[in-house]
Design a protein around this motif. Sequence first.
Motif, PDB file in Angstrom:
ATOM      1  N   SER A   1       0.823  -1.211   0.000  1.00 47.82           N
ATOM      2  CA  SER A   1       0.000   0.000   0.000  1.00 47.82           C
ATOM      3  C   SER A   1       0.852   1.254   0.000  1.00 47.82           C
ATOM      4  O   SER A   1       0.506   2.259  -0.654  1.00 47.82           O
ATOM      5  CB  SER A   1      -0.933  -0.012   1.211  1.00 47.82           C
ATOM      6  OG  SER A   1      -0.185  -0.070   2.415  1.00 47.82           O
TER       7      SER A   1
ATOM      8  N   THR B   1       2.169   1.849  -3.560  1.00 48.45           N
ATOM      9  CA  THR B   1       1.157   2.239  -4.559  1.00 48.45           C
ATOM     10  C   THR B   1       0.388   3.492  -4.161  1.00 48.45           C
ATOM     11  O   THR B   1      -0.634   3.803  -4.771  1.00 48.45           O
ATOM     12  CB  THR B   1       0.180   1.078  -4.774  1.00 48.45           C
ATOM     13  OG1 THR B   1      -0.440   0.728  -3.515  1.00 48.45           O
ATOM     14  CG2 THR B   1       0.888  -0.142  -5.340  1.00 48.45           C
TER      15      THR B   1
ATOM     16  N   ASP C   1      -2.693   6.019  -6.389  1.00 52.84           N
ATOM     17  CA  ASP C   1      -4.081   5.942  -5.944  1.00 52.84           C
ATOM     18  C   ASP C   1      -4.833   7.179  -6.420  1.00 52.84           C
ATOM     19  O   ASP C   1      -4.540   8.302  -5.998  1.00 52.84           O
ATOM     20  CB  ASP C   1      -4.144   5.831  -4.422  1.00 52.84           C
ATOM     21  CG  ASP C   1      -5.563   5.715  -3.911  1.00 52.84           C
ATOM     22  OD1 ASP C   1      -6.356   4.982  -4.534  1.00 52.84           O
ATOM     23  OD2 ASP C   1      -5.890   6.373  -2.912  1.00 52.84           O
TER      24      ASP C   1
ATOM     25  N   HIS D   1      -5.843   4.665   2.154  1.00 50.88           N
ATOM     26  CA  HIS D   1      -5.316   3.793   1.104  1.00 50.88           C
ATOM     27  C   HIS D   1      -4.483   2.653   1.682  1.00 50.88           C
ATOM     28  O   HIS D   1      -4.383   1.578   1.066  1.00 50.88           O
ATOM     29  CB  HIS D   1      -4.461   4.614   0.131  1.00 50.88           C
ATOM     30  CG  HIS D   1      -3.780   3.772  -0.908  1.00 50.88           C
ATOM     31  ND1 HIS D   1      -4.463   3.166  -1.945  1.00 50.88           N
ATOM     32  CD2 HIS D   1      -2.472   3.410  -1.071  1.00 50.88           C
ATOM     33  CE1 HIS D   1      -3.612   2.482  -2.697  1.00 50.88           C
ATOM     34  NE2 HIS D   1      -2.403   2.615  -2.184  1.00 50.88           N
TER      35      HIS D   1
ATOM     36  N   ASN E   1      -7.043  -1.322  -0.400  1.00 48.89           N
ATOM     37  CA  ASN E   1      -6.270  -1.497  -1.626  1.00 48.89           C
ATOM     38  C   ASN E   1      -6.401  -2.950  -2.071  1.00 48.89           C
ATOM     39  O   ASN E   1      -6.927  -3.789  -1.334  1.00 48.89           O
ATOM     40  CB  ASN E   1      -4.797  -1.102  -1.402  1.00 48.89           C
ATOM     41  CG  ASN E   1      -4.153  -1.878  -0.282  1.00 48.89           C
ATOM     42  OD1 ASN E   1      -3.802  -3.047  -0.429  1.00 48.89           O
ATOM     43  ND2 ASN E   1      -3.991  -1.224   0.877  1.00 48.89           N
TER      44      ASN E   1
END
Length: 600
Positions: A16, A19, A23, A60, A64
């Motif tokens: 997470s 990434t 997002d 996020h 995810n």
Amino acid sequence: MLIPAALVGLFCLIYSAATLDSDTISRDICTKNITMCPRCDKYCDYWNLNESCMYSKIQHFIDNPATIFFAVFMSFWSTLYLELWKRYSAEITHRWGLTGFDLQAEPPRPEYLLRLANAKKKNSPSIILSFTLAFFWTLIALAVVLGVVVYRMSYMTSDLFYKDKTSYRIYVVPVTAALMNLVFIFVLNSIYDRLAGWLTEMELQRTQTEFDDSLALKIYMFQFVNYYSSIFYVAFFKGKFVGYPSKYNKIFGYRQEECNPGGCLMELTIQLAIIMVGNQAVNTILEMVVPLLMKMYQTFKITTGLEKADAEEDTLITCNQWTEDYKLSHFESHSLFSEYLEMVLQYGFVTIFVTAFPLAPLFALINNVLEMRLDAKKFIKYYRRPVPQRVKNIGVWYPILAIVGRIAVVSNAFIIAFSSHFIPKLVYMLKVSEDHTDEGFLEFTLATFNTSDFPSRTAPVMPSFNASTCRYPEYRNPPNVADPALKYKRPLIYWHILAARLAFIVVYQNLVAFVMTVVEWTIPDVSRKLNDRIKREAYRTNETIIKYETERAREKHSQARKRDSLISGITIYHDANGDISEDQPRSNRSTIYYDSGDNG
């Protein structure tokens, strides 16, 4: 078993973080200038969506694609854990010679025999009354959760009433509500533990095992509601039935809480982390401080002479080990019960809500490593040596763990379907987005409201700026829809998303249930090695018995033959006067046996 779960949870956290920049939801929330509708009636102002920028970034880390994988993994992990525990339990049972132990062989409880002498009826009505009162106390725990929910709704109104322009309220409300829940949890637990013990005594349970199982079932039923009800509220009910600006669904005159446009998973994580970690921390402190204080108090009474022997008894004052052990606290069976309860509650936190808190296995692992050492010190330094009790397994705790594992599958399926953006984003990419990407997904999740449609005395009294329209997180038609009858009604895409959510729940549950069934089928309850050992020991036992009985029979046969060879007899015929005669009836015959051996 927590080690692989903790490692996978850390992997999800690393994924997470890697990434986060890609997002689109958090990026759009932080960059776009979107005016949101007021959070309360009359006194609340319009607010800008970028105020929740940090909240969406933290969100996020929980919501995810790795979350789906982690939920499936933990469902598999929970089943594997229970199956491996059954194998380990079978090994312990065999090692301690309890394989053939039967509960009926357990002696009755002294309290049972004492109360049975005065009992006039069967204890079935007592059991019904006991569990009815236990159910009533679970309703009290739900009432406390409802009170905290009302506090959350009223706090949001009062906070914005004082025109606070900062965004700290996003975190203050869930944090303070979780702390209040934690306090109420400990208060209700202290009351209910005593009540549960009294109710179980009323049931007239024959053995200590039956008594412990009934007590454990009642206490865990209450603890389940007490610990998990507030978390279930945030996961499944908060923000789901709010309504829309011109028609809000109110409770006690307050508007219901709304989820942040980024979702409610972040608040669920805060609630879960505070209750789980706070409960473990408080229990650890109490488990160490209370026995230490009791030992200090016991030592103080003995050294100062406050505790004296009876006048009729002889007092022997020595300074050896048993006098030092007398200063320790008495170990009660309830002490071990609290250890079981703590682990089972932790198992629920790790499995039921693991989708919202991937670090739960890691915190549980850290807690258990510390708990092992602290418990070892506690049992050795602060308690007297406990009296062992023969039991075949962990009793009712295993069925409770199995039920919690099944509940966890359903819970994680609903959290992913209704509390995360996974399903709506998937539907958006497949049916709405022209390039099948998630670009523009944030705008898709926000409905538009015309501020002129506010009911009377609900629009902001002193807004900081005028807005003709505002946005709110819902799937509803815009005010300028072609058919006025469909204004603010549910669009067709909403029903597509709802159908996709329900379909996901069905597929997820059946898939995970199939995997769990395969795991249960492939892993036997008793390992092949242990099964062979049990058969080999049974074979050796039978061989020993047969050999012993054979030797015993041979020895008896040999003694009988020896006796027959050493003993002879002569029959004498006599009349009634004792004169020897051969013409006498059989009733007048006597046989004299004599030893014909060397000593004859």
